[in-house]
Design a protein around this motif. Structure first.
Motif, PDB file in Angstrom:
ATOM      1  N   TRP A 159       0.816  -1.231  -0.180  1.00 11.77           N
ATOM      2  CA  TRP A 159      -0.168   0.144   0.001  1.00 11.77           C
ATOM      3  C   TRP A 159       1.138   1.353   0.331  1.00 11.77           C
ATOM      4  O   TRP A 159       2.422   1.265   0.147  1.00 11.77           O
TER       5      TRP A 159
ATOM      6  N   ARG B 123       1.794   3.964   1.401  1.00 17.59           N
ATOM      7  CA  ARG B 123       2.454   4.694   3.136  1.00 17.59           C
ATOM      8  C   ARG B 123       2.476   6.156   3.181  1.00 17.59           C
ATOM      9  O   ARG B 123       1.773   6.679   2.397  1.00 17.59           O
TER      10      ARG B 123
ATOM     11  N   SER C 218       3.806  11.554   6.686  1.00 13.62           N
ATOM     12  CA  SER C 218       4.111  11.499   8.438  1.00 13.62           C
ATOM     13  C   SER C 218       3.858  13.131   9.044  1.00 13.62           C
ATOM     14  O   SER C 218       4.443  14.161   8.825  1.00 13.62           O
TER      15      SER C 218
ATOM     16  N   GLU D 112      -1.411  11.823  12.953  1.00 18.99           N
ATOM     17  CA  GLU D 112      -1.496  10.594  13.514  1.00 18.99           C
ATOM     18  C   GLU D 112      -2.014  10.094  14.187  1.00 18.99           C
ATOM     19  O   GLU D 112      -2.335   9.088  14.840  1.00 18.99           O
TER      20      GLU D 112
ATOM     21  N   HIS E 130      -5.473   6.014   3.011  1.00 17.98           N
ATOM     22  CA  HIS E 130      -3.744   5.593   2.852  1.00 17.98           C
ATOM     23  C   HIS E 130      -2.932   5.318   4.530  1.00 17.98           C
ATOM     24  O   HIS E 130      -2.136   3.666   4.316  1.00 17.98           O
ATOM     25  N   ARG E 131      -3.585   6.068   5.771  1.00 22.93           N
ATOM     26  CA  ARG E 131      -3.057   5.308   7.008  1.00 22.93           C
ATOM     27  C   ARG E 131      -4.436   4.216   7.281  1.00 22.93           C
ATOM     28  O   ARG E 131      -3.348   3.009   7.793  1.00 22.93           O
TER      29      ARG E 131
ATOM     30  N   ASN F 249      -5.300   1.777   4.875  1.00 19.23           N
ATOM     31  CA  ASN F 249      -4.817   0.703   4.318  1.00 19.23           C
ATOM     32  C   ASN F 249      -3.380  -0.431   4.814  1.00 19.23           C
ATOM     33  O   ASN F 249      -2.997  -0.815   4.688  1.00 19.23           O
ATOM     34  N   GLN F 250      -2.634   1.186   5.235  1.00 18.17           N
ATOM     35  CA  GLN F 250      -1.407   0.480   5.857  1.00 18.17           C
ATOM     36  C   GLN F 250      -1.545  -0.330   6.851  1.00 18.17           C
ATOM     37  O   GLN F 250      -0.869  -1.237   7.368  1.00 18.17           O
ATOM     38  N   ASP F 251      -2.928  -0.183   8.080  1.00 26.78           N
ATOM     39  CA  ASP F 251      -3.191  -1.085   8.435  1.00 26.78           C
ATOM     40  C   ASP F 251      -3.698  -2.492   9.113  1.00 26.78           C
ATOM     41  O   ASP F 251      -4.395  -3.060   9.736  1.00 26.78           O
ATOM     42  N   ARG F 252      -4.254  -2.355   7.228  1.00 25.15           N
ATOM     43  CA  ARG F 252      -5.204  -3.139   6.865  1.00 25.15           C
ATOM     44  C   ARG F 252      -3.915  -5.206   6.808  1.00 25.15           C
ATOM     45  O   ARG F 252      -3.049  -4.417   6.450  1.00 25.15           O
TER      46      ARG F 252
END
Length: 402
Positions: free
Chosen positions: A76, A78, A81, A86, A121-122, A124-127
């Motif tokens: 995915w 990323r 930052s 966050e 996007h965030r 999807n990072q945790d998927r």
């Protein structure tokens, strides 16, 4: 505490048929084991042992096996930052409302579209990746295969496997074999471990139904053991294990990208599931506890409570059967299984789709322009278009030839 339990919890009318007392069902040591509630205390440390064993299994066996079978995780984009976003993501919400998006945009100096894109996007990072899903499925597959094999081996020579009236003959004075006691303890310990890990496992579309299923199963196993419904309880566990390992094996092939094997195993699983959960379970097990049992004793609290738990499981079976039939319909009329309708779909469905970036982003515009050019190039190479182009050139040269 013991006196309180004896006064409120272990009342004879809750656990025994009318006219039967605790001293009436005591057995001698040489006659076998009689179920005692304290026997189930070993299931809690066993659940933690299952969790530790699963941790070792997934890292030593499942992860290397996934690589050998070609399991690949999707990569995915990323999220950038941005500390404020966050912090909001971790402490407040993964899916902010429109008002929160506007407020975050003002704080960070970003447009609403960029705020929404960042959160997508965030998320999807945790998927969870396919490797994690494969590891979970392989762990359950190994247990269900071992459990079904051990359960079938311990019940094959028992009379109540073939004649459901034998479940109640001599009830409640029915000694329990050591093999059936171990079968009970292992099953309850395993489902306790699943319930304890439900918050860290892959969250699926039928998450609530799975939690209800685990809780109902644990109560069913514990109550059936304490009330000495062990013979029926072993049949319930055997029926469930007979199809579960097929589903987990189909998932493993699905994550590995082996479509043919996945589709074949899913069809076999669907047939076994529909036969065992919609025919055998209500026709043999539920009928034996709801109707046949009244030939041997009068209904009491344990009778109603046990049957209520069985009916909860049957309702879940009907729900999952509906999802499976949808999958079978897609397989028959569309020719392939596009997704696992039963329990392999994550709860956040829409996050996989990538929306275009903000129009002012030159980099994304260049990417879109390159994609358009590549599509035009592929169309230009199409044989049909080439034929039409050649035909047009020939007709344009004919007047000059004349």
């Amino acid at each position: 505490m013991e006196a309180l339990l004896n006064e409120w919890l272990w009342q004879e009318e809750y656990w025994l048929p009318p006219g039967v007392r605790w001293q009436d069902i005591e057995v001698k040591e040489d006659e076998g084991r009689f179920p005692r509630p304290r026997d189930l205390i070993y299931t809690l440390p066993l659940a933690f042992a299952f969790i530790a064993l699963r941790y070792v299994f997934e890292r030593i066996i499942a992860d290397p096996l996934s690589k050998r079978l070609g399991v690949k995780d999707r990569i995915w984009i990323r999220a950038a930052s941005i500390p404020k976003l966050e912090t909001f993501y971790k402490q407040s919400s993964r899916q902010p409302s429109q008002n929160e998006v506007v407020s975050l945009g003002k704080q960070c100096g970003l447009s609403q579209r960029k705020i929404q894109t960042w959160f997508r996007h965030r998320r999807n990072q945790d998927r969870p990746g396919n490797t994690k899903k494969f590891s979970e499925a392989s762990w359950r597959f190994v247990f269900y295969v071992a459990s079904f094999t051990a359960g079938l081996g311990s019940l094959f020579d028992t009379p109540w496997l073939w004649d459901h009236r034998e479940c109640w003959r001599g009830y409640p004075k029915q000694p329990v074999a050591e093999a059936h006691y171990c079968y009970y303890v292992l099953e309850m310990g395993f489902y306790l471990s699943l319930l304890l890990c439900v918050s860290v496992d892959v969250k699926r579309k039928d998450f609530r139904e799975q939690v209800i299923h685990h809780i109902a199963t644990i109560f069913l196993i514990a109550f059936s053991y304490c009330a000495n419904f062990v013979r029926v309880g072993t049949l319930v566990m055997l029926v469930h294990d007979s199809s579960d390992f097929l589903l987990e094996s189909a998932k493993m092939f699905h994550y590995a990208g082996w479509r043919g094997q996945c589709d074949s195993l899913f069809v076999v699983f669907a047939l076994v599931f529909l036969l065992t959960r919609l025919v055998v379970f209500p026709g043999r097990v539920v009928h034996a506890t709801l109707v046949v049992s009244q030939e041997f004793f009068q209904p009491f609290f344990g009778y109603y409570f046990f049957n209520a738990l069985l009916l909860v499981l049957q309702a879940l079976h009907i729900f999952w059967a509906y999802l499976i039939l949808r999958m079978v319909y897609k397989f028959m009329f569309l020719g392939k299984l596009e997704r696992d309708e039963r329990s392999d779909e994550e709860s956040e469905v829409g996050d996989e789709e990538e929306e275009p970036e903000d129009e002012g982003d030159e980099c994304s515009w260049e990417q879109r322009k390159g994609a358009i050019n590549s599509k035009l190039a592929s169309l230009a190479n199409n044989c049909v278009l080439n034929n039409l182009t050649n035909q047009r050139n020939i007709t344009s040269r004919l007047p000059k030839a004349r």
